[in-house]
Design a protein around this motif. Sequence first.
Motif, PDB file in Angstrom:
ATOM      1  N   VAL A   6       0.847  -1.194   0.000  1.00  0.00           N
ATOM      2  CA  VAL A   6       0.000   0.000   0.000  1.00  0.00           C
ATOM      3  C   VAL A   6       0.882   1.244   0.000  1.00  0.00           C
ATOM      4  O   VAL A   6       1.815   1.354   0.807  1.00  0.00           O
ATOM      5  CB  VAL A   6      -0.925   0.038   1.239  1.00  0.00           C
ATOM      6  CG1 VAL A   6      -1.655   1.383   1.330  1.00  0.00           C
ATOM      7  CG2 VAL A   6      -1.934  -1.095   1.204  1.00  0.00           C
ATOM      8  N   VAL A   7       0.580   2.161  -0.906  1.00  0.00           N
ATOM      9  CA  VAL A   7       1.118   3.519  -0.814  1.00  0.00           C
ATOM     10  C   VAL A   7      -0.063   4.463  -0.653  1.00  0.00           C
ATOM     11  O   VAL A   7      -1.206   4.097  -0.921  1.00  0.00           O
ATOM     12  CB  VAL A   7       1.960   3.921  -2.046  1.00  0.00           C
ATOM     13  CG1 VAL A   7       3.211   3.080  -2.143  1.00  0.00           C
ATOM     14  CG2 VAL A   7       1.136   3.850  -3.321  1.00  0.00           C
ATOM     15  N   GLU A   8       0.220   5.658  -0.190  1.00  0.00           N
ATOM     16  CA  GLU A   8      -0.825   6.653  -0.023  1.00  0.00           C
ATOM     17  C   GLU A   8      -0.600   7.804  -0.990  1.00  0.00           C
ATOM     18  O   GLU A   8       0.475   8.389  -1.029  1.00  0.00           O
ATOM     19  CB  GLU A   8      -0.840   7.179   1.408  1.00  0.00           C
ATOM     20  CG  GLU A   8      -1.978   8.136   1.683  1.00  0.00           C
ATOM     21  CD  GLU A   8      -2.058   8.572   3.140  1.00  0.00           C
ATOM     22  OE1 GLU A   8      -3.011   9.302   3.472  1.00  0.00           O
ATOM     23  OE2 GLU A   8      -1.177   8.177   3.931  1.00  0.00           O
ATOM     24  N   ALA A   9      -1.625   8.101  -1.797  1.00  0.00           N
ATOM     25  CA  ALA A   9      -1.577   9.239  -2.710  1.00  0.00           C
ATOM     26  C   ALA A   9      -1.971  10.492  -1.950  1.00  0.00           C
ATOM     27  O   ALA A   9      -2.997  10.520  -1.274  1.00  0.00           O
ATOM     28  CB  ALA A   9      -2.538   9.006  -3.875  1.00  0.00           C
ATOM     29  N   LYS A  10      -1.141  11.547  -2.080  1.00  0.00           N
ATOM     30  CA  LYS A  10      -1.373  12.754  -1.281  1.00  0.00           C
ATOM     31  C   LYS A  10      -1.024  14.027  -2.055  1.00  0.00           C
ATOM     32  O   LYS A  10      -0.183  14.014  -2.945  1.00  0.00           O
ATOM     33  CB  LYS A  10      -0.534  12.718   0.011  1.00  0.00           C
ATOM     34  CG  LYS A  10      -0.993  11.659   1.008  1.00  0.00           C
ATOM     35  CD  LYS A  10      -0.201  11.738   2.299  1.00  0.00           C
ATOM     36  CE  LYS A  10      -0.452  13.016   3.066  1.00  0.00           C
ATOM     37  NZ  LYS A  10      -1.846  13.136   3.555  1.00  0.00           N
ATOM     38  N   THR A  11      -1.680  15.098  -1.652  1.00  0.00           N
ATOM     39  CA  THR A  11      -1.303  16.469  -2.005  1.00  0.00           C
ATOM     40  C   THR A  11      -1.235  16.680  -3.516  1.00  0.00           C
ATOM     41  O   THR A  11      -0.267  17.216  -4.047  1.00  0.00           O
ATOM     42  CB  THR A  11       0.032  16.860  -1.354  1.00  0.00           C
ATOM     43  OG1 THR A  11       0.222  16.174  -0.116  1.00  0.00           O
ATOM     44  CG2 THR A  11       0.079  18.353  -1.083  1.00  0.00           C
ATOM     45  N   GLY A  12      -2.295  16.267  -4.210  1.00  0.00           N
ATOM     46  CA  GLY A  12      -2.387  16.561  -5.630  1.00  0.00           C
ATOM     47  C   GLY A  12      -2.878  17.984  -5.866  1.00  0.00           C
ATOM     48  O   GLY A  12      -3.756  18.469  -5.157  1.00  0.00           O
ATOM     49  N   TRP A  13      -2.318  18.649  -6.854  1.00  0.00           N
ATOM     50  CA  TRP A  13      -2.719  20.026  -7.144  1.00  0.00           C
ATOM     51  C   TRP A  13      -2.378  20.408  -8.576  1.00  0.00           C
ATOM     52  O   TRP A  13      -1.517  19.791  -9.208  1.00  0.00           O
ATOM     53  CB  TRP A  13      -2.046  21.016  -6.182  1.00  0.00           C
ATOM     54  CG  TRP A  13      -0.537  21.033  -6.260  1.00  0.00           C
ATOM     55  CD1 TRP A  13       0.326  20.218  -5.586  1.00  0.00           C
ATOM     56  CD2 TRP A  13       0.277  21.887  -7.082  1.00  0.00           C
ATOM     57  NE1 TRP A  13       1.624  20.520  -5.923  1.00  0.00           N
ATOM     58  CE2 TRP A  13       1.618  21.536  -6.827  1.00  0.00           C
ATOM     59  CE3 TRP A  13      -0.013  22.924  -7.976  1.00  0.00           C
ATOM     60  CZ2 TRP A  13       2.681  22.172  -7.469  1.00  0.00           C
ATOM     61  CZ3 TRP A  13       1.052  23.558  -8.614  1.00  0.00           C
ATOM     62  CH2 TRP A  13       2.385  23.178  -8.351  1.00  0.00           C
ATOM     63  N   VAL A  14      -3.100  21.427  -9.068  1.00  0.00           N
ATOM     64  CA  VAL A  14      -2.815  22.051 -10.358  1.00  0.00           C
ATOM     65  C   VAL A  14      -2.855  23.558 -10.140  1.00  0.00           C
ATOM     66  O   VAL A  14      -3.776  24.079  -9.503  1.00  0.00           O
ATOM     67  CB  VAL A  14      -3.858  21.648 -11.426  1.00  0.00           C
ATOM     68  CG1 VAL A  14      -3.592  22.385 -12.730  1.00  0.00           C
ATOM     69  CG2 VAL A  14      -3.857  20.136 -11.650  1.00  0.00           C
TER      70      VAL A  14
END
Length: 248
Positions: free
Chosen positions: A129-137
């Motif tokens: 498991v990895v955690e996807a974080k802090t996506g932005w545009v």
Amino acid sequence: MAVEPIALVSTESPGSGMLRCTDAQSGCTILMGPPHANPRLWREYLDGALEVYRYYGAEEAVEYDAWLDGSCTSLFCVALNSEGRVVAGVRAEGPHRHVDQVHAVRSWSGRIGDAAFRRLVADQIPDGVVEAKTGWVARDAEHRHALADWVARAIVQSALLLGVRYSTGIAPSHVLDRYRTTGMTVVWWIPSSGYPNERYITHPVWWDMENYQALGTPEQVRLVESELAELRASGPVGWTGGERLAQA
């Protein structure tokens, strides 16, 4: 699941120590790698994240000082426009060895469904498991919609590069449809909650690398795989997710 090696681009490139490909939809150069591979780009990614999250009143979700040394992040992904400016990004934490390491699970503590969310992620841990974080545009970026589509693809690509089966996280309602294009599943049996504050309705979510192709849209899946092939071919092996896991 075996951990895939991550290739590195030439040390002479602007993205030294980073995997590279091109987003055909936006024309941006995509770079992926661990924070220590390019501290300048890592800081630009954090600066951009803080600016965007602050604009939307959610800056408490960006723990800038705690993240600055990069030790919390295995892989970060950035899109650079034609001027070399970072205009979008997302990052991955993990692979995790224990459910208590997963920030999304900790942040859900005390909310309705916290025990169910914890059990779900704990059951996924053995398969990676990895955690996807802090996506932005960036708000002023050209091709914002195309870049938001790329962020959704980068989440899947990060998990595949790190050699895990699952990517998990929490996502606000307004991005769910876009994330579904790359195979995201909402944990529908856990009620949504306000996070990082009551302005946002947020949901526990996950991606499964064994079925994202069946759940995602044909165009997004095609781009995930073509970009991933380009990333893997972008240079000699120099860093692996396995090294990160061994240090956890």
